[in-house]
Design a protein around this motif. Sequence first.
Motif, mmCIF file in Angstrom:
data_model
loop_
_atom_site.group_PDB
_atom_site.id
_atom_site.type_symbol
_atom_site.label_atom_id
_atom_site.label_comp_id
_atom_site.label_asym_id
_atom_site.label_seq_id
_atom_site.Cartn_x
_atom_site.Cartn_y
_atom_site.Cartn_z
ATOM 1 N N LEU A 1 0.856 -1.183 0.000
ATOM 2 C CA LEU A 1 0.000 0.000 0.000
ATOM 3 C C LEU A 1 0.894 1.236 0.000
ATOM 4 O O LEU A 1 1.796 1.355 0.835
ATOM 5 N N LEU A 2 0.683 2.140 -0.944
ATOM 6 C CA LEU A 2 1.453 3.371 -1.074
ATOM 7 C C LEU A 2 0.573 4.551 -0.673
ATOM 8 O O LEU A 2 -0.510 4.734 -1.233
ATOM 9 N N VAL A 3 1.032 5.349 0.299
ATOM 10 C CA VAL A 3 0.219 6.447 0.837
ATOM 11 C C VAL A 3 0.986 7.759 0.697
ATOM 12 O O VAL A 3 2.078 7.912 1.267
ATOM 13 N N ASP A 4 0.430 8.694 -0.064
ATOM 14 C CA ASP A 4 1.045 10.023 -0.200
ATOM 15 C C ASP A 4 -0.033 10.984 -0.690
ATOM 16 O O ASP A 4 -0.837 10.635 -1.557
ATOM 17 N N ASP A 5 -0.040 12.185 -0.118
ATOM 18 C CA ASP A 5 -1.073 13.149 -0.511
ATOM 19 C C ASP A 5 -0.780 13.797 -1.862
ATOM 20 O O ASP A 5 -1.625 14.482 -2.424
ATOM 21 N N GLU A 6 0.433 13.582 -2.410
ATOM 22 C CA GLU A 6 0.778 14.133 -3.718
ATOM 23 C C GLU A 6 0.573 13.066 -4.785
ATOM 24 O O GLU A 6 1.230 12.024 -4.779
ATOM 25 N N GLU A 7 -0.323 13.327 -5.708
ATOM 26 C CA GLU A 7 -0.631 12.348 -6.756
ATOM 27 C C GLU A 7 0.583 12.055 -7.613
ATOM 28 O O GLU A 7 0.801 10.903 -8.037
ATOM 29 N N ASP A 8 1.408 13.071 -7.887
ATOM 30 C CA ASP A 8 2.598 12.865 -8.718
ATOM 31 C C ASP A 8 3.531 11.841 -8.076
ATOM 32 O O ASP A 8 4.112 10.991 -8.766
ATOM 33 N N ILE A 9 3.705 11.929 -6.754
ATOM 34 C CA ILE A 9 4.579 10.978 -6.060
ATOM 35 C C ILE A 9 4.022 9.573 -6.185
ATOM 36 O O ILE A 9 4.754 8.617 -6.458
ATOM 37 N N ARG A 10 2.706 9.445 -6.016
ATOM 38 C CA ARG A 10 2.081 8.126 -6.133
ATOM 39 C C ARG A 10 2.287 7.553 -7.536
ATOM 40 O O ARG A 10 2.620 6.379 -7.700
ATOM 41 N N ASP A 11 2.109 8.393 -8.560
ATOM 42 C CA ASP A 11 2.260 7.936 -9.940
ATOM 43 C C ASP A 11 3.706 7.541 -10.245
ATOM 44 O O ASP A 11 3.967 6.527 -10.911
ATOM 45 N N ILE A 12 4.650 8.351 -9.760
ATOM 46 C CA ILE A 12 6.068 8.086 -10.029
ATOM 47 C C ILE A 12 6.508 6.778 -9.366
ATOM 48 O O ILE A 12 7.207 5.963 -9.979
ATOM 49 N N LEU A 13 6.105 6.574 -8.117
ATOM 50 C CA LEU A 13 6.540 5.378 -7.393
ATOM 51 C C LEU A 13 5.812 4.122 -7.865
ATOM 52 O O LEU A 13 6.343 3.012 -7.732
ATOM 53 N N TRP A 14 4.610 4.284 -8.388
ATOM 54 C CA TRP A 14 3.847 3.124 -8.855
ATOM 55 C C TRP A 14 4.604 2.357 -9.934
ATOM 56 O O TRP A 14 4.587 1.126 -9.962
ATOM 57 N N ILE A 15 5.327 3.078 -10.796
ATOM 58 C CA ILE A 15 6.021 2.435 -11.926
ATOM 59 C C ILE A 15 7.120 1.477 -11.448
ATOM 60 O O ILE A 15 7.101 0.288 -11.795
ATOM 61 N N PRO A 16 8.129 1.929 -10.635
ATOM 62 C CA PRO A 16 9.174 0.985 -10.193
ATOM 63 C C PRO A 16 8.623 -0.115 -9.290
ATOM 64 O O PRO A 16 9.132 -1.241 -9.308
ATOM 65 N N LEU A 17 7.604 0.185 -8.511
ATOM 66 C CA LEU A 17 7.048 -0.824 -7.605
ATOM 67 C C LEU A 17 6.374 -1.953 -8.386
ATOM 68 O O LEU A 17 6.517 -3.128 -8.045
ATOM 69 N N THR A 18 5.655 -1.589 -9.433
ATOM 70 C CA THR A 18 5.043 -2.640 -10.258
ATOM 71 C C THR A 18 6.111 -3.402 -11.037
ATOM 72 O O THR A 18 5.978 -4.611 -11.264
ATOM 73 N N ASP A 19 7.190 -2.710 -11.443
ATOM 74 C CA ASP A 19 8.305 -3.387 -12.106
ATOM 75 C C ASP A 19 8.960 -4.418 -11.183
ATOM 76 O O ASP A 19 9.503 -5.426 -11.649
ATOM 77 N N MET A 20 8.902 -4.160 -9.871
ATOM 78 C CA MET A 20 9.466 -5.105 -8.896
ATOM 79 C C MET A 20 8.541 -6.297 -8.670
ATOM 80 O O MET A 20 8.869 -7.207 -7.913
ATOM 81 N N GLY A 21 7.377 -6.274 -9.322
ATOM 82 C CA GLY A 21 6.465 -7.401 -9.206
ATOM 83 C C GLY A 21 5.368 -7.232 -8.183
ATOM 84 O O GLY A 21 4.631 -8.185 -7.883
ATOM 85 N N PHE A 22 5.196 -6.007 -7.645
ATOM 86 C CA PHE A 22 4.186 -5.779 -6.616
ATOM 87 C C PHE A 22 2.850 -5.365 -7.224
ATOM 88 O O PHE A 22 2.794 -4.659 -8.236
ATOM 89 N N THR A 23 1.792 -5.823 -6.566
ATOM 90 C CA THR A 23 0.467 -5.251 -6.782
ATOM 91 C C THR A 23 0.363 -4.061 -5.843
ATOM 92 O O THR A 23 0.501 -4.208 -4.621
ATOM 93 N N VAL A 24 0.158 -2.865 -6.398
ATOM 94 C CA VAL A 24 0.244 -1.639 -5.606
ATOM 95 C C VAL A 24 -1.138 -1.025 -5.417
ATOM 96 O O VAL A 24 -1.836 -0.726 -6.401
ATOM 97 N N TYR A 25 -1.543 -0.856 -4.152
ATOM 98 C CA TYR A 25 -2.742 -0.096 -3.812
ATOM 99 C C TYR A 25 -2.295 1.303 -3.382
ATOM 100 O O TYR A 25 -1.249 1.455 -2.738
ATOM 101 N N THR A 26 -3.051 2.342 -3.731
ATOM 102 C CA THR A 26 -2.655 3.707 -3.392
ATOM 103 C C THR A 26 -3.747 4.407 -2.594
ATOM 104 O O THR A 26 -4.935 4.112 -2.738
ATOM 105 N N ALA A 27 -3.286 5.340 -1.744
ATOM 106 C CA ALA A 27 -4.219 6.150 -0.942
ATOM 107 C C ALA A 27 -3.627 7.549 -0.817
ATOM 108 O O ALA A 27 -2.402 7.714 -0.742
ATOM 109 N N GLU A 28 -4.500 8.568 -0.772
ATOM 110 C CA GLU A 28 -4.003 9.943 -0.714
ATOM 111 C C GLU A 28 -3.996 10.510 0.702
ATOM 112 O O GLU A 28 -3.553 11.626 0.904
ATOM 113 N N ASN A 29 -4.471 9.756 1.672
ATOM 114 C CA ASN A 29 -4.430 10.234 3.062
ATOM 115 C C ASN A 29 -4.495 9.033 4.009
ATOM 116 O O ASN A 29 -4.755 7.896 3.588
ATOM 117 N N GLY A 30 -4.311 9.309 5.281
ATOM 118 C CA GLY A 30 -4.265 8.246 6.275
ATOM 119 C C GLY A 30 -5.584 7.519 6.441
ATOM 120 O O GLY A 30 -5.616 6.288 6.596
#
Length: 507
Positions: free
Chosen positions: A7-36
């Motif tokens: 699960l990736l949590v960050d209030d900045e959408e750009d950060i979530r989008d940027i990190l989603w790419i390498p994380l999926t390349d590592m083989g992870f299924t990535v869930y995202t959230a913009e707040n706690g």
Amino acid sequence: MIEKTLLLVDDEEDIRDILWIPLTDMGFTVYTAENGEEALEIFRKKKPPIVITDIKMPGMDGIELLEMLKREDPDVEVIMITGHGDMNLAIQSFRDEAVDFITKPINVTALQTAINRANEKMIIKQKLKEYTEGLETNLFEKIRLLETVGREIEETKAFTGSAADTERLENLFNNLPCYISIMDREFRLTSVNKMFVEAFGGKPGDHCYRILKRQDEPCRGCTVQRTFTDGKSYQAQMTYTDLSDQPVTVLSWTSAIRNEPDDISQVMVMSTDIAQVDELQDNLSSLGLRIGSVSHGIKGLITGLEGGVYILDSGFSKDDRERIKEGYEIVKQMVGRIKNLVLDLLLYSKDTEINKELIEVMQFAGDVAQVVESKTKEKAIQFVKAFDASLSTIDIDPGLLSSALINVLENAVDACIEDSAKDSHTIRFAVKPENGHILFSVRDDGIGMDRATRENMFTLFFSSKKKKGTGLGLFITKKIVQQHEGTISVDSEKGKGTRIEIRIPKA
């Protein structure tokens, strides 16, 4: 197999989008959230084993989210994202059991390293779980054996009373590899087995809570009382105190002994030592804190060193002698702290074998004092040596024990330096023979310690010196003293000073 979801949590959408790419390349299924709040909702539904969260977010911040996640699932591994100005918050996150943190702008290599560390910790937990389950299997085998005891006791009513019957019961009772006690409704012991007596003492007529807990009244929520009330068997983990006043962690079971189906006359308590499991759990729970504290302790020192070098360069370029002096002092301080940290880590990282030799105590004490005496002169602290003239020899590892004593003496110097309430300070280093031991006593009139500091001062990575301490020194000091089969005691009062006494057997 560890599930590859996070699960990736960050209030900045750009950060979530940027990190989603390498994380999926590592083989992870990535869930995202913009707040706690959204993160908690997703976590409860998907249960990802890894969570990566920003520290500073509107509403629920990352630290609060970390605490909530750990309350819901202590096994979840949390990686914190922090800006360069959030170092104190990042370090706080380690105290709340975060596994690592990464700084913005986020480097993919650092991200991969943090995830690898989380995976390694989860693997360790899994292996510990497997090991613990193996131990539990052994414990359950003991339970089955103990149930046999219960049946044997129930069958005593049918005994003929012959010597053979009595001997058979006594042998069964005494030879089981666990602590067994039988008590009445007043919590008085009516019978105990051999292993119980050897560990805790006690005899028929003694109250169990006095023998096992060193207290004057029954324990709150007592499982024996509950068994007397409803006849059911109860299991509980608790801590007893043995004959040498050491704590013993046990897992206990109760079993009712009946005269008639509705008449419980006594309760049998069967306990087995689970210190090994307890120690493994403690070690695992501090694993992330140990790695994180050391890693970020080193990062902090390097940052301080770079700052000192910058000021030094600036001073040279501007021919500013004050800035040169300021930068030099910072570099000198950082180099000293790095040296101390490395030495402490070397001592901590290995189970150092002690190499004892017969040493003249007077010469040994003088050498230890000489190391610290120069520091006291620099700070105008009076250093008093009181070495008993009758001192002879002692069988010790001089290198290790001198390190322990020097650490205690340097802490005394620091305590005096930090105390601005007094005009002058004194440190007294006394050495004398005492009942087959050599007593090394260090007394200062510095800032002293409050109760919380006294209780935690020998705990791994605890430091009252804030950024100046590594949290290893006194932990290692106690370890060295124990390796010499000695003892260390502390008497301190906030604002008045501290006395630390180390007693080492002469031979």
